[in-house]
Design a protein around this motif. Structure first.
Motif, short mmCIF file in Angstrom:
data_model
loop_
_atom_site.label_atom_id
_atom_site.label_comp_id
_atom_site.label_asym_id
_atom_site.label_seq_id
_atom_site.Cartn_x
_atom_site.Cartn_y
_atom_site.Cartn_z
N HIS A 161 5.45 -15.63 -23.44
CA HIS A 161 4.94 -14.31 -23.07
C HIS A 161 4.36 -13.60 -24.31
N LYS A 162 5.13 -13.62 -25.37
CA LYS A 162 4.70 -12.91 -26.58
C LYS A 162 3.46 -13.54 -27.20
N SER A 163 3.29 -14.84 -26.99
CA SER A 163 2.16 -15.52 -27.60
C SER A 163 0.83 -15.12 -26.97
N ILE A 164 0.85 -14.57 -25.76
CA ILE A 164 -0.41 -14.18 -25.12
C ILE A 164 -0.81 -12.74 -25.48
N ILE A 165 0.08 -12.01 -26.16
CA ILE A 165 -0.19 -10.62 -26.49
C ILE A 165 -1.43 -10.45 -27.38
N PRO A 166 -1.60 -11.25 -28.44
CA PRO A 166 -2.81 -11.08 -29.27
C PRO A 166 -4.11 -11.22 -28.47
N THR A 167 -4.14 -12.14 -27.52
CA THR A 167 -5.34 -12.30 -26.70
C THR A 167 -5.54 -11.09 -25.80
N CYS A 168 -4.45 -10.58 -25.22
CA CYS A 168 -4.54 -9.37 -24.39
C CYS A 168 -5.05 -8.19 -25.21
N GLU A 169 -4.59 -8.09 -26.45
CA GLU A 169 -5.04 -7.00 -27.33
C GLU A 169 -6.54 -7.14 -27.63
N GLU A 170 -6.94 -8.36 -27.92
CA GLU A 170 -8.34 -8.61 -28.26
C GLU A 170 -9.27 -8.28 -27.10
N VAL A 171 -8.91 -8.75 -25.90
CA VAL A 171 -9.79 -8.56 -24.74
C VAL A 171 -9.77 -7.12 -24.25
N SER A 172 -8.58 -6.51 -24.23
CA SER A 172 -8.46 -5.14 -23.72
C SER A 172 -8.93 -4.08 -24.72
N GLY A 173 -8.86 -4.43 -26.01
CA GLY A 173 -9.19 -3.46 -27.05
C GLY A 173 -8.07 -2.47 -27.30
N LYS A 174 -6.85 -2.82 -26.82
CA LYS A 174 -5.70 -1.94 -26.98
C LYS A 174 -4.56 -2.68 -27.65
N LYS A 175 -3.81 -1.97 -28.48
CA LYS A 175 -2.62 -2.55 -29.09
C LYS A 175 -1.49 -2.58 -28.08
N PHE A 176 -0.63 -3.58 -28.22
CA PHE A 176 0.52 -3.68 -27.32
C PHE A 176 1.42 -2.47 -27.48
N ASP A 177 1.85 -1.90 -26.34
CA ASP A 177 2.70 -0.72 -26.30
C ASP A 177 3.97 -1.09 -25.53
N ILE A 178 5.09 -1.23 -26.23
CA ILE A 178 6.34 -1.64 -25.60
C ILE A 178 6.78 -0.65 -24.53
N ASP A 179 6.51 0.64 -24.74
CA ASP A 179 6.91 1.64 -23.76
C ASP A 179 6.08 1.52 -22.48
N ALA A 180 4.81 1.20 -22.62
CA ALA A 180 3.98 0.99 -21.43
C ALA A 180 4.46 -0.24 -20.66
N PHE A 181 4.86 -1.28 -21.40
CA PHE A 181 5.40 -2.48 -20.75
C PHE A 181 6.71 -2.16 -20.04
N ARG A 182 7.58 -1.39 -20.67
CA ARG A 182 8.85 -0.99 -20.03
C ARG A 182 8.58 -0.24 -18.72
N GLU A 183 7.55 0.61 -18.75
CA GLU A 183 7.25 1.41 -17.56
C GLU A 183 6.77 0.55 -16.41
N THR A 184 5.92 -0.43 -16.67
CA THR A 184 5.46 -1.31 -15.59
C THR A 184 6.60 -2.16 -15.05
N ILE A 185 7.51 -2.58 -15.93
CA ILE A 185 8.69 -3.34 -15.49
C ILE A 185 9.57 -2.45 -14.61
N ARG A 186 9.75 -1.19 -15.01
CA ARG A 186 10.57 -0.27 -14.22
C ARG A 186 9.99 -0.08 -12.82
N LEU A 187 8.68 0.14 -12.75
CA LEU A 187 8.04 0.34 -11.46
C LEU A 187 8.13 -0.91 -10.59
N SER A 188 7.96 -2.07 -11.21
CA SER A 188 8.07 -3.32 -10.46
C SER A 188 9.49 -3.51 -9.93
N LYS A 189 10.47 -3.20 -10.77
CA LYS A 189 11.87 -3.35 -10.34
C LYS A 189 12.16 -2.46 -9.13
#
Length: 406
Positions: A161-189
């Motif tokens: 999972h962590k290995s795909i983060i650099p590619t996500c950052e490159e394509v999206s133009g956004k830095k990884f945000d752990i709090d944003a990830f926590r929020e999507t996990i919370r909503l999914s749960k």
């Protein structure tokens, strides 16, 4: 038979979702149906699921005419018909997204992300599009056929999972945000627990919702995980179904028999099969398929570990021993009289009738079973007349014997 009023809201939710994919200001990530959607949404991607499109091709019966187009490229008719019908749709430039939702076509991907927790075909499928659209592709490859999911396996998947983060950052133009990830996990749960409660309403007799209803109402939990919308949708649906249970209103009038469905839906024959079971006063109350989108291990305090666990321990990714244990629990929980196994001809990974499991499970539980042959999309593998005869005979035998395992 009762109509589910929330279906009107479902149509709006799905329509809004598909049109969100045409927002020119948003980057699009394609994702497999049990892939890391929450991680992608944390980067601001709109997420498109080709498997959902495959189901739509099957349900509209467009798939059978489109599959040969993939055959011209060398794809076998015996591999996943989601894959072949979707590629055939792309090659033909024909999609129900045009006629049903007024879209121009499938959304062009900026990034392709897959998880082989279901099958290897998704990697081949997405690789085709990576070449077509000349865009980046990344994947997660968890261990398969597990009895138990141990820390060693989870650590491996976390790193993937962590290995795909650099590619996500490159394509999206956004830095990884752990709090944003926590929020999507919370909503999914929260959404997945509501979906679980929706399915569990069918523990009631009569059941307010059947497997066939579930295959339609599962749309939001597949394509909108990690959003507030999906949570609101299932709160509404659950309220309606609980009211049905309270008022003793069932999806099948005068319910006499309760069955479990193993394997994929036969998308192009869902309505026919639903009507057939209703005519025979039989409710298909639970399934392995609809339960595939219950991720109760999600935990926003441990987003990487919990998402790796949730997506690795799914039913399709487990050993026969683990599958039999899970099925025995469901059979008891939903008071099932019998089991229907759909031997899906082009979905080897989600067909459990090939290596003797039905008989071994019957030996342990006493619950009778029936195997029907068909496919998720390719109706050339399905005989309607033979299937009707087999199902009606099976239900009649159950009614005559009234054998219960528990």
């Amino acid at each position: 038979m009762s109509e589910i009023k929330t279906t009107k809201l479902l149509k709006k939710v799905m329509n809004d979702y598909f049109h969100s994919l045409e927002n020119p200001e948003k980057k699009i990530a394609w994702c497999t149906s049990v892939g890391p959607a929450e991680l992608l949404r944390s980067f601001g991607f709109e997420v498109y699921f080709p498997e959902n499109h495959g189901a739509l091709l099957g349900a509209t019966r467009a798939a059978t005419d489109l599959i040969p187009e993939a055959g011209k490229l060398g794809y076998s008719n015996h591999i996943c018909s989601y894959t072949t019908s979707d590629i055939g749709s792309y090659m033909s430039k024909k999609t129900p997204l045009q006629s049903h939702y007024g879209m121009k076509g499938i959304p062009k991907p900026d990034l392709l992300v897959y998880n082989t927790n279901q099958c290897r075909e998704v990697e081949d499928w997405f690789s085709f599009y990576a070449k077509e659209f000349n865009c980046q592709i990344v994947g997660i490859h968890p261990p398969r056929y597990l009895n138990e999911v141990t820390k060693a396996e989870i650590d491996l998947v976390i790193n993937q999972h962590k290995s795909i983060i650099p590619t996500c950052e490159e394509v999206s133009g956004k830095k990884f945000d752990i709090d944003a990830f926590r929020e999507t996990i919370r909503l999914s749960k929260e959404a997945t627990l509501l979906w679980q409660q929706v399915l569990k309403t069918s523990k009631a007799t009569p059941a307010p919702i059947t497997f066939f209803d579930g295959t339609i109402h599962m749309g939001p939990i597949v394509v909108l995980r990690g959003t507030e919308i999906v949570k609101t949708y299932y709160q509404t649906l659950l309220t309606e179904l609980n009211e049905q249970v309270k008022n003793n209103i069932g999806a099948v009038k005068n319910e006499q028999c309760r069955l479990f469905w193993d394997g994929m839906p036969i998308w192009g024959k869902n309505r026919m099969l639903s009507d057939l079971f209703i005519q025979n006063q039989t409710a298909v109350v639970a399934s392995t398929y609809c339960n595939s989108w219950i991720f109760d291990d999600f935990d926003e305090s441990n987003p990487f570990e919990s998402s790796a666990l949730a997506y690795t321990k799914i039913f399709i990714n487990r050993s026969e021993k683990a599958k039999m244990k899970m099925m025995k629990e469901w059979l008891k929980e939903f008071s099932c009289d019998g089991i229907i196994y759909h031997d899906t001809k082009t979905c080897f990974n989600n067909s459990n009738a090939k290596f003797g499991l039905p008989q071994r499970l019957k030996d342990e539980t006493g619950i009778p079973y029936l195997v029907i042959e068909g496919d998720l999309c390719d109706l050339r593998f399905f005989s309607e007349g033979q299937t009707i005869t087999k199902i009606e005979t099976f239900v009649e035998q159950l009614e005559n014997s009234r054998i219960k395992a528990f």
